[in-house]
Design an enzyme around this catalytic site. Structure first.
Site, PDB file in Angstrom:
ATOM      1  N   TYR A 126       0.818  -1.211   0.000  1.00 17.29           N
ATOM      2  CA  TYR A 126       0.000   0.000   0.000  1.00 17.29           C
ATOM      3  C   TYR A 126       0.859   1.271   0.000  1.00 17.29           C
ATOM      4  CZ  TYR A 126      -3.855  -3.131   1.355  1.00 17.29           C
ATOM      5  OH  TYR A 126      -4.792  -4.129   1.406  1.00 17.29           O
ATOM      6  N   ARG A 154       2.681  -1.755 -12.115  1.00 16.63           N
ATOM      7  CA  ARG A 154       1.453  -1.927 -11.350  1.00 16.63           C
ATOM      8  C   ARG A 154       0.595  -0.673 -11.534  1.00 16.63           C
ATOM      9  NH1 ARG A 154       0.592  -2.042  -4.723  1.00 16.63           N
ATOM     10  NH2 ARG A 154      -1.594  -2.691  -4.793  1.00 16.63           N
ATOM     11  N   HIS A 155      -0.700  -0.819 -11.339  1.00 17.72           N
ATOM     12  CA  HIS A 155      -1.589   0.344 -11.359  1.00 17.72           C
ATOM     13  C   HIS A 155      -1.237   1.311 -10.236  1.00 17.72           C
ATOM     14  CE1 HIS A 155      -3.662  -1.176  -7.808  1.00 17.72           C
ATOM     15  NE2 HIS A 155      -3.737  -2.360  -8.405  1.00 17.72           N
ATOM     16  N   ARG A 158      -4.904   3.296  -5.193  1.00 17.32           N
ATOM     17  CA  ARG A 158      -6.342   3.058  -5.332  1.00 17.32           C
ATOM     18  C   ARG A 158      -7.032   3.151  -3.988  1.00 17.32           C
ATOM     19  NH1 ARG A 158      -6.736  -1.648  -2.771  1.00 17.32           N
ATOM     20  NH2 ARG A 158      -5.240  -3.339  -3.116  1.00 17.32           N
ATOM     21  N   ARG A 253      -8.975  -0.032 -13.009  1.00 15.85           N
ATOM     22  CA  ARG A 253      -7.862   0.730 -12.457  1.00 15.85           C
ATOM     23  C   ARG A 253      -6.556   0.451 -13.196  1.00 15.85           C
ATOM     24  NH1 ARG A 253      -9.139  -2.951  -8.200  1.00 15.85           N
ATOM     25  NH2 ARG A 253      -7.495  -4.482  -7.752  1.00 15.85           N
ATOM     26  N   LYS A 384       2.813 -11.611   0.179  1.00 14.68           N
ATOM     27  CA  LYS A 384       3.274 -11.710  -1.209  1.00 14.68           C
ATOM     28  C   LYS A 384       4.224 -12.889  -1.385  1.00 14.68           C
ATOM     29  CE  LYS A 384       0.787  -8.233  -1.971  1.00 14.68           C
ATOM     30  NZ  LYS A 384      -0.558  -8.489  -2.512  1.00 14.68           N
ATOM     31  N   HIS A 446      -1.283  -5.927 -11.852  1.00 17.47           N
ATOM     32  CA  HIS A 446      -1.481  -5.795 -10.405  1.00 17.47           C
ATOM     33  C   HIS A 446      -0.196  -6.208  -9.670  1.00 17.47           C
ATOM     34  CE1 HIS A 446      -5.905  -5.698 -11.154  1.00 17.47           C
ATOM     35  NE2 HIS A 446      -5.607  -6.575 -12.085  1.00 17.47           N
TER      36      HIS A 446
END
Length: 554
Positions: A126, A154-155, A158, A253, A384, A446
């Site tokens: 994040y 990555r986007h 959000r 996104r 992850k 992502h």
């Protein structure tokens, strides 16, 4: 069906003319050469979701110093005074006299100057994007000329998003996580409403939850605009005569991020603005579709272990002991538990990136000990690593489809050799959807697939097995941590260059030169260079092994 329609095929091309687009989402979609599989309103699956298709931010009874109508202003108390805080200068930066965006084209998020948040580089996946390398990564080594770049992003930042279930047959509620945070805040406020709280706790009594769901925030959009500008500046010798061939995994996104990246690239190149200057290939997501940018076609793959292990660590960490005790003293009668601490730390990030400028949230000021943020980052890293990386027997195999596409691009091979997630009906001998011979490629996805792809490439292979009882010491350059590898707007780059010693490869992660000395034949090189022949041999071995894992275990 509703006012706005979306036309789909297996791959769609994002058209820059904006036909058929909703006000809240990307430009329209036209599929002139492919049959229509369905025609529907784009994921407007509930009134709540429709209402959250915007950049939201929590509001207080005060206004932001940046002039936004919702948000917070920096406290004048001791917790906002960087150099005088008794515990850490890092978490409470020096106050800046003028309000500005915390996101910078060259360096990403500024964690050193208030009102930006000093803890932002420890927010795990994040974290807003921040550059982890030196200026050396922004130019080719002496005597070398870059001739090819494969970019993977990555986007951008959000609002809260719900993970899809492991079982594709189970219902998916995309707004569930936002609702979870709202319920948590509502319940906590009911317990503290009539108490006489001190800062940094008192703000929560007047806090109004107003976060969106699943969509890019304005801050996140700007991250990708800046990324496009940085990409052009970094590779201007190639980019001045070449535009990137762009693809995006099929989620709003992600595609919005690809569009914003294109806008930033175009602005840097032409010194003018254009909303959707380049077409984008859109690859559908889901268990029924081959998608190397977000594979979902391995039925036995599960990321549950990552969630299980991060929870196990959390219950033994400082967050479950010192932090819980301290917060329960600050919020009397709240009876907070470890999962509530995690919620508050999550909201530090989400509330910050909901601000157009990235102004630090007051949630962040609840956590004054750097060890708490170290534990939080490790909490994300465990998810992850054991969910999508080396800690999962099938983790690296999820990324090998994309790696096989990279092999084809580097070798100018119009046929991709892959038995995992590649759609051969689209990739093979298809110059419109999978062109060969381009100089610049940009793909968007992502953080979970990027974790798998990093493992499939063989990066971060020096990361030791991660402990669940304490924080494993991880090399900040060669080891895997969530914040330094897959923050919002994370970016990988595989560069091919011509040097005096021949064709060479260099890999960057968030503009940090990656050591490739563990790849056979590469050796240790201060510039991170590996002979293309050795690099391709390494990728070929990775491909053979991981495709075998996919076939055996999926």
């Amino acid at each position: 069906m509703g006012k706005f329609q979306h036309y789909r095929a297996t791959y769609n091309v994002a058209h820059p003319d904006g036909q058929g687009s909703t006000p809240e989402s990307r430009g329209g979609w036209l599929v002139p050469k492919y049959h229509v599989i369905d025609k529907c309103v784009r994921r407007a699956d509930s009134d709540f979701f429709k209402s959250q298709q915007r950049s939201g931010h929590a509001s207080y009874d005060s206004t932001r110093p940046d002039g936004n109508s919702s948000g917070l202003q920096q406290d004048s108390g001791p917790l906002s005074q960087g150099s005088t805080h008794p515990e850490s200068n890092v978490l409470f930066p020096q106050q800046n006299s003028g309000e500005r965006s915390c996101d910078d084209v060259r360096n990403g998020y500024d964690n050193k100057t208030a009102p930006c948040s000093g803890s932002a580089q420890l927010w795990g996946s994040y974290s807003p994007y921040f550059r982890t390398g030196s200026d050396d990564a922004l130019k080719a080594p002496q005597g070398c000329q870059i001739t090819f770049v494969q970019y993977l992003s990555r986007h951008g930042a959000r609002s809260p998003a719900t993970d899809p279930p492991d079982d594709p047959n189970k219902p998916y509620y995309p707004n569930q996580k936002t609702g979870h945070y709202r319920d948590f805040i509502t319940n906590l406020q009911s317990k503290i409403r009539n108490q006489h709280l001190q800062e940094p706790y008192a703000f929560l009594q007047k806090y109004t939850f107003n976060l969106g769901a699943n969509s890019l925030t304005n801050f996140g959009k700007n991250e990708l605009v800046n990324a496009g500008k940085q990409f052009y500046d970094q590779y201007s010798q190639l980019a001045k005569d070449n535009d990137p061939f762009a693809r995006a995994s099929d989620m709003d996104r992600v595609i919005d991020s690809a569009r914003k990246f294109g806008s930033g690239f175009y602005e840097a190149k032409h010194n003018s603005n254009k909303a959707d200057p380049y077409p984008i290939i859109n690859i559908r997501e889901g268990s029924k579709f081959q998608n190397p940018l977000n594979p979902k076609t391995c039925p036995k793959f599960s990321h549950k272990a990552g969630k299980k292990y991060q929870i196990k660590f959390g219950e033994k960490s400082i967050l479950a002991n010192t932090t819980v005790k301290r917060l329960n003293q600050g919020f009397p009668d709240a009876n907070l538990e470890t999962r509530d601490v995690i919620n508050l730390m999550d909201l530090c990030s989400f509330d910050t990136v909901a601000s157009d400028t990235g102004t630090g949230s007051k949630f962040c000021l609840l956590f004054t000990n750097p060890a708490e943020w170290e534990a939080y980052n490790y909490y994300h890293t465990l998810k992850k690593y054991y969910g999508y990386g080396y800690g999962n027997p099938l983790g690296p195999a999820q990324g090998i489809g994309f790696v096989n596409e990279v092999i084809a691009r580097l070798n100018s091979n119009p046929t991709v050799s892959d038995r995992t997630s590649v759609n051969h009906a689209i990739d093979d001998n298809n110059p419109e959807q999978f062109p060969i011979g381009r100089k610049l490629y940009a793909d968007f996805t992502h953080n979970d697939p990027m974790t798998s792809i990093s493992a499939a490439l063989g990066l971060f292979d020096k990361t030791p097995p991660l402990s669940l009882s304490g924080i494993t010491d991880i090399d900040k350059d060669a080891g895997f941590t969530a914040a330094r590898v897959v923050p919002f707007a994370a970016r990988f780059a595989i560069e091919k260059m011509t040097c005096q010693q021949g064709e060479m490869i260099r890999v960057l992660v968030n503009e940090r030169v990656m050591p490739l000395d563990s790849f056979e034949g590469c050796g240790l090189n201060k510039d991170g260079l590996c002979a293309k022949v050795a690099f391709m041999t390494h990728l070929s071995k990775q491909s053979t092994q991981l495709q075998a894992d996919w076939i055996k275990l999926c």
